[in-house]
Design an enzyme around this catalytic site. Sequence first.
Site, PDB file in Angstrom:
ATOM      1  N   SER A 146       0.862  -1.190   0.051  1.00 33.61           N
ATOM      2  CA  SER A 146       0.233  -0.121  -0.005  1.00 33.61           C
ATOM      3  C   SER A 146       0.754   1.098   0.139  1.00 33.61           C
ATOM      4  O   SER A 146       0.296   2.205  -0.433  1.00 33.61           O
ATOM      5  CB  SER A 146      -0.875  -0.098   1.330  1.00 33.61           C
ATOM      6  OG  SER A 146       0.052   0.039   2.306  1.00 33.61           O
ATOM      7  N   SER A 198       2.804  -3.049   5.465  1.00 33.93           N
ATOM      8  CA  SER A 198       3.004  -3.778   3.900  1.00 33.93           C
ATOM      9  C   SER A 198       4.369  -4.096   3.543  1.00 33.93           C
ATOM     10  O   SER A 198       4.867  -4.851   2.966  1.00 33.93           O
ATOM     11  CB  SER A 198       2.092  -3.137   2.694  1.00 33.93           C
ATOM     12  OG  SER A 198       2.296  -1.907   2.552  1.00 33.93           O
ATOM     13  N   CYS A 210     -13.820  -4.284   0.987  1.00 31.66           N
ATOM     14  CA  CYS A 210     -12.651  -4.143  -0.064  1.00 31.66           C
ATOM     15  C   CYS A 210     -11.976  -5.472   0.190  1.00 31.66           C
ATOM     16  O   CYS A 210     -11.306  -6.089  -0.798  1.00 31.66           O
ATOM     17  CB  CYS A 210     -11.907  -2.891   0.566  1.00 31.66           C
ATOM     18  SG  CYS A 210     -10.451  -2.774  -0.437  1.00 31.66           S
ATOM     19  N   GLY A 263      -0.051  -6.748   4.871  1.00 35.93           N
ATOM     20  CA  GLY A 263       0.294  -6.185   6.122  1.00 35.93           C
ATOM     21  C   GLY A 263      -0.936  -6.329   7.250  1.00 35.93           C
ATOM     22  O   GLY A 263      -0.729  -5.559   8.119  1.00 35.93           O
ATOM     23  N   CYS A 288     -11.018   5.334   3.174  1.00 35.02           N
ATOM     24  CA  CYS A 288      -9.799   5.557   2.242  1.00 35.02           C
ATOM     25  C   CYS A 288     -10.225   6.573   1.043  1.00 35.02           C
ATOM     26  O   CYS A 288      -9.639   7.447   0.679  1.00 35.02           O
ATOM     27  CB  CYS A 288      -8.940   4.479   1.796  1.00 35.02           C
ATOM     28  SG  CYS A 288     -10.278   3.436   0.438  1.00 35.02           S
TER      29      CYS A 288
END
Length: 362
Positions: free
Chosen positions: A8, A13, A101, A125, A197
């Site tokens: 990301s 991550s 998501c 992650g 997000c």
Amino acid sequence: MRVVAAMSGGVDSAVAAARMLDAGHEVVGVHLALSQSAATLRESARGCCTIEDAGDARRVADRLGIPFYVWDMADRFREDVMEDFVAEYAAGRTPNPCLRCNERIKFAALLDKALALGFDAVATGHYAQIVDGPDGRELHRAVDPAKDQSYVLGVLDAEQLSRSFFPLGDTTKPHIREEAAARGFSVAKKPDSHDICFIADGDTKGWLTGRLGTAPGEIVDDAGKVVGTHEGAFAYTVGQRRGLGLKVPREDGAKRYVVEVQPATRRVVVGTAELLGVDLLDADHGRWCGPAPAGEVRVGAQVRAHGEEIPATATADGDRVQVRLDRRIRGVAPGQSVVLYDGTRVVGSATIARTGRVEASA
């Protein structure tokens, strides 16, 4: 194994990709482009998947010496997450876009594409653990309760778990940052993203209004008396107290909360905190991280990402689940997900369709 490391652009991550490489896997870094008009720069800790984030991910991949690609999934994300989010609010429900998501993008679209290209698994992650159990791989809580993300992974099925790695589940967040710094990653001190997000400024009401327009209606109390007005029922969720703008106070001065949203009549119903308490959840869209529960089983039930786990009894019938909590909890809205646990193991999840009280249903 050949593994796609979802990167990301954040510290988690980055360390996950590094750990997969250390474990001897053939790792390729992939950044998901989820926005069709990604901002050039991130706003503090809000939002993610921006051009800046893609650049951060690429720099980590270069330092690790692994191939790096950006996969454009903006159309899929818009359809499966953003449009679903709007539709759920328009129907008077309160969705969790992170679960959608994970279900439809990171562990469906991403994993499917990775497998089609000859990879064996995907690593992320997320803070959770995978344990080999008697019936296959099991999803468990992370050791760090403050960062545990098993709730938002409760939508994964057994096949997806068999192709997934969560290398951070045995480590606390401070240690991850220390490890990132020791590895020389520039993202070691990068703030975590939070909130939704695709609503980078955090103004969910304004974002929804921009897509749904205004739809004026009444705010009524539990007796049906009009106590205020609103510009869109979609802007309210069960349990909300702030921003109601009520014009008629209660005679006893008690605080009032949203207890029901009625999109068909454009009405928002408010009442005292006592009316928020529920201990019966009827849910659908059941997803099981292993074998589906047989008959009535004792579980722990969690209805928020970092909420309290409540002892409960669950009964599954196909993809429908009824959960009876041992005690009442407040502010549970249709559209939220209930994730079921057996100790630290995630049993599965379902989307709450209706709430009620056991005594009222008897």
